[in-house]
Scaffold this motif. Structure first.
Motif, mmCIF file in Angstrom:
data_model
loop_
_atom_site.group_PDB
_atom_site.id
_atom_site.type_symbol
_atom_site.label_atom_id
_atom_site.label_comp_id
_atom_site.label_asym_id
_atom_site.label_seq_id
_atom_site.Cartn_x
_atom_site.Cartn_y
_atom_site.Cartn_z
ATOM 1 N N GLY A 64 21.845 -6.638 30.266
ATOM 2 C CA GLY A 64 21.179 -5.679 29.185
ATOM 3 C C GLY A 64 21.784 -4.544 28.694
ATOM 4 O O GLY A 64 22.697 -4.239 29.202
ATOM 5 N N ALA A 65 21.268 -3.833 27.623
ATOM 6 C CA ALA A 65 21.815 -2.641 26.900
ATOM 7 C C ALA A 65 22.036 -1.502 28.013
ATOM 8 O O ALA A 65 22.884 -0.961 28.154
ATOM 9 N N HIS A 66 21.266 -1.424 28.875
ATOM 10 C CA HIS A 66 21.094 -0.352 29.854
ATOM 11 C C HIS A 66 22.358 -0.745 30.870
ATOM 12 O O HIS A 66 22.707 0.320 31.476
ATOM 13 N N HIS A 67 22.618 -1.703 31.132
ATOM 14 C CA HIS A 67 23.784 -2.007 32.101
ATOM 15 C C HIS A 67 25.084 -1.358 31.439
ATOM 16 O O HIS A 67 26.184 -1.259 32.081
ATOM 17 N N GLY A 68 25.365 -1.245 30.141
ATOM 18 C CA GLY A 68 26.445 -0.628 29.161
ATOM 19 C C GLY A 68 26.197 0.981 29.180
ATOM 20 O O GLY A 68 27.137 1.296 28.472
ATOM 21 N N ALA A 69 25.176 1.301 29.646
ATOM 22 C CA ALA A 69 24.928 2.474 29.479
ATOM 23 C C ALA A 69 25.642 3.744 30.814
ATOM 24 O O ALA A 69 25.843 2.722 31.895
ATOM 25 N N GLY A 70 25.586 4.761 30.664
ATOM 26 C CA GLY A 70 26.070 5.535 31.942
ATOM 27 C C GLY A 70 24.755 5.524 32.714
ATOM 28 O O GLY A 70 23.731 6.478 32.023
ATOM 29 N N GLU A 94 20.823 13.332 49.458
ATOM 30 C CA GLU A 94 20.260 12.537 48.443
ATOM 31 C C GLU A 94 21.144 13.111 47.125
ATOM 32 O O GLU A 94 20.861 13.930 46.453
ATOM 33 N N PRO A 95 22.449 12.221 46.969
ATOM 34 C CA PRO A 95 23.242 12.759 46.252
ATOM 35 C C PRO A 95 23.074 12.161 44.604
ATOM 36 O O PRO A 95 22.105 11.549 44.295
ATOM 37 N N ILE A 96 23.835 12.912 43.860
ATOM 38 C CA ILE A 96 23.911 12.572 42.438
ATOM 39 C C ILE A 96 24.894 11.797 41.942
ATOM 40 O O ILE A 96 25.942 11.750 42.470
ATOM 41 N N ILE A 97 24.454 10.483 41.313
ATOM 42 C CA ILE A 97 25.645 9.415 40.938
ATOM 43 C C ILE A 97 25.469 8.975 39.542
ATOM 44 O O ILE A 97 24.411 8.980 38.975
ATOM 45 N N GLU A 98 26.609 9.115 38.844
ATOM 46 C CA GLU A 98 26.528 8.349 37.679
ATOM 47 C C GLU A 98 27.381 7.094 37.707
ATOM 48 O O GLU A 98 28.290 7.119 38.520
ATOM 49 N N MET A 99 26.662 5.928 37.416
ATOM 50 C CA MET A 99 27.440 4.611 37.732
ATOM 51 C C MET A 99 27.549 3.822 36.279
ATOM 52 O O MET A 99 26.888 4.090 35.309
ATOM 53 N N LEU A 100 28.995 3.440 36.061
ATOM 54 C CA LEU A 100 29.318 2.855 34.594
ATOM 55 C C LEU A 100 29.537 1.457 35.035
ATOM 56 O O LEU A 100 30.260 1.236 36.208
ATOM 57 N N ILE A 101 29.240 0.538 34.347
ATOM 58 C CA ILE A 101 29.722 -0.945 34.603
ATOM 59 C C ILE A 101 30.592 -1.480 33.688
ATOM 60 O O ILE A 101 30.130 -2.104 32.530
ATOM 61 N N PRO A 102 31.958 -1.130 33.523
ATOM 62 C CA PRO A 102 32.839 -1.324 32.390
ATOM 63 C C PRO A 102 32.842 -2.868 32.152
ATOM 64 O O PRO A 102 33.343 -3.173 30.947
ATOM 65 N N SER A 103 32.544 -3.829 33.164
ATOM 66 C CA SER A 103 32.906 -5.209 32.811
ATOM 67 C C SER A 103 31.813 -5.862 31.994
ATOM 68 O O SER A 103 32.231 -6.841 31.469
ATOM 69 N N THR A 104 30.825 -5.275 31.752
ATOM 70 C CA THR A 104 29.756 -5.431 30.881
ATOM 71 C C THR A 104 30.539 -5.620 29.507
ATOM 72 O O THR A 104 29.982 -6.251 28.575
ATOM 73 N N LEU A 105 31.634 -4.624 29.334
ATOM 74 C CA LEU A 105 32.017 -4.305 27.949
ATOM 75 C C LEU A 105 33.602 -5.038 27.906
ATOM 76 O O LEU A 105 34.140 -5.456 26.707
ATOM 77 N N ASP A 106 34.095 -5.238 29.018
ATOM 78 C CA ASP A 106 35.589 -5.742 28.800
ATOM 79 C C ASP A 106 35.496 -6.773 30.125
ATOM 80 O O ASP A 106 35.711 -6.439 31.371
#
Length: 541
Positions: free
Chosen positions: A358-364, A389-401
């Motif tokens: 989904g579009a959200h999988h390609g977001a930060g 309780e950490p802060i995490i930013e996850m990107l899934i670049p394989s959705t674009l590449d």
């Protein structure tokens, strides 16, 4: 590659990260003989793409594109050398513990904000416009040396007066209210600025995340508003404020830069671990590598962490005592724990279920539901060593590449905070790395049940690992904190903001110089101008 024999060059670049490659390419294009020395087996510094699990490749450290300066992309013809950047389909996805979410980008940001506050939705455009006015002003300063504070009114003094006048002209077009906002953004906590504009916790969390990225601080700490602003400088393919992905990972950026540099004759040597900087007759003269070979140069441009350079690689008695004391106290430490994860399938979030892309999988994907959550994470790390309780930013670049993972599988980048650069109880990060990595996976799993079971491989880089692997002291991704006393004319300190070090022939071309961290290329560009003005005064670009 084997070490080359002793050979003289016009300029030695110490460190083959992106800024070093940019500096080298500009200098060689101007006709200088340039050599890049890189400690690792490949060039790129933290902007590299490597296999971390069989069949899975990812941007190992730096992980997303926005701040790379468009002038540098054009000057070095990076697209001709293979660089292709795609904009994220959506900007950011903030899942919430109660199953709600905020998803921004693609024309839907205001309607998403209105789910939480119509007032905030109505004010969002005005906030963005105000921030953009300031960001536009500061963008004009990114590719210029800031005014340098020097003693006396000699040639250098008059040159710096000229720079100060130019700065005044840049700021003159700002009206009084804009100048007040500029002052606020340099000095205030990000939370204070956001509280003045908005009321909904999810929106303030989504915007406030940028204030603590790579910044070991709470959003309630003074100065964090500037870090928020720093991340607003970027653009992707001409679109300001956008974030994107380099096809082939971040290494595609530095491989394109290396090709541009080599095209102009730059000699690039990998596996070149520097043991010592040579000082002869009071000037920087070359380096001794750990294999015993010596390389000489008329000038040296350091793309290393400057605290590492001056406290570990240079003879103490060659440096001014006051300079060395300040470099020993130069603040480094990002509070960053970096992970690369191989996945058998896409995560299904409680907020937006489904394993189809989904579009959200390609977001930060930002896991930090409020500013208070971020504040607690910081304070917990200070006391305990890492946020429970950490802060995490996850990107899934394989959705674009799809070049990064096998068919049907995916890779994820996890940028995790906060962790203490040094553990408070004296333990080594080697002892607790796996425990903390498990916590990071479990934290994502709480928002995307089944995520942990989909992990087929992982790479975890603690602050100590980032220091050992990439020379980032304290795991500092910016080569030095972006605090008011380490910014602009004070980066790395007053008197040395013009990319020149304390010894003749020594220059700063890395993120420890203005404008600071991020994959920008700007310090390398600016340092090349300073070097050319000294070695080849009638050359410019």
């Amino acid at each position: 590659m084997p070490a080359s024999p002793t050979k003289d060059y016009d300029v030695l670049i110490l460190g083959g990260g992106h800024n070093g490659l940019v500096c080298a390419a500009y200098l060689a294009h101007a006709g200088l003989k340039v050599k890049v020395l890189e400690r690792r087996p490949i060039v790129g510094g933290t902007a590299v793409t490597e296999e971390f699990h069989p069949g899975f490749r990812n941007s190992i450290a730096s992980y997303t594109v926005s701040l790379l300066n468009p002038k540098i992309i054009a000057d070095l013809e990076l697209h001709r050398h293979g660089l292709n950047i795609l904009e994220r389909p959506m900007m950011n996805f903030l899942p919430l513990p109660d199953g709600g979410y905020l998803l921004t980008g693609d024309g839907r940001t205001k309607s998403e904000i209105a789910k939480f506050s119509q007032r905030d939705a109505d004010r969002y455009d005005a906030y963005g416009a105000k921030l953009e006015e300031i960001a536009d002003t500061l963008r004009n300063l990114v590719l210029r040396a800031p005014p340098n504070v020097v003693e006396g009114l000699g040639l250098r003094g008059f040159r710096e007066i000229g720079r100060a006048v130019a700065l005044g002209n840049d700021l003159r077009h700002l009206d009084l209210e804009q100048r007040r906002l500029l002052l606020d953004l340099f000095t205030k906590p990000a939370a204070d600025v956001l509280d003045e504009w908005f009321e909904s916790a999810p929106l303030k969390a989504l915007l406030g995340f940028d204030s603590i990225v790579g910044n070991y601080a709470s959003p309630y700490d003074p100065g964090t508003a500037y870090v928020l602003l720093h991340h607003a400088f970027g653009e992707v393919n001409g679109k300001k404020g956008a974030w994107g992905h380099a096809i082939g990972g971040m290494g595609a950026i530095t491989q394109a830069m290396a090709k541009a540099a080599a095209e102009h004759g730059v000699d690039i040597q990998t596996n070149a671990d520097i043991a010592e900087v040579l000082v002869e007759k009071g000037r920087a003269a070359g380096v001794v590598l750990k294999d015993g070979s010596t390389v000489k140069g008329r000038a040296l441009a350091a793309n290393l962490n400057l605290k590492l350079l001056y406290t570990r690689l240079m003879p103490e008695d060659a440096l001014p005592a006051d300079f060395l004391m300040r470099m020993r106290n130069f603040k480094c430490g990002s509070g960053t724990f970096r992970m690369n994860v191989a996945l058998s399938e896409l995560p299904s979030f409680t907020a937006l279920p489904g394993k189809e892309a989904g579009a959200h999988h390609g977001a930060g994907v930002i896991i930090a539901p409020s500013l208070d959550y971020m504040d607690t994470a910081y304070r917990d790390a200070r006391q305990h060593g890492w946020s429970r309780e950490p802060i995490i930013e996850m990107l899934i670049p394989s959705t674009l590449d799809d070049s990064l993972a096998p068919p049907g599988a995916h890779v994820a980048s996890l940028f995790c905070q906060h962790v203490a650069p040094e553990l408070p109880d004296g333990r080594s990060w080697d002892e607790v790395r796996d425990e903390v990595a498990d916590l990071m996976i479990a934290t994502v799993d709480a928002y995307a049940p089944g995520f942990a079971n989909s992990v087929v491989g992982r790479q975890a880089l603690s602050p100590l690992d980032l220091e050992r692997e990439f020379g980032l002291l304290g795991g500092d991704i910016f080569h030095g904190a972006l605090t008011l006393n380490q910014l602009f004319s004070a980066r790395p300190m007053l008197g040395y903001a013009d990319y020149r070090g304390p010894l003749p022939g020594l220059y700063h071309c890395g993120s420890g110089a203005h404008p600071g961290g991020g994959v920008t290329g700007a310090p390398g560009h600016n340092a090349a101008r300073a070097i050319l003005s000294d070695l080849k005064p009638f050359s410019s670009f």
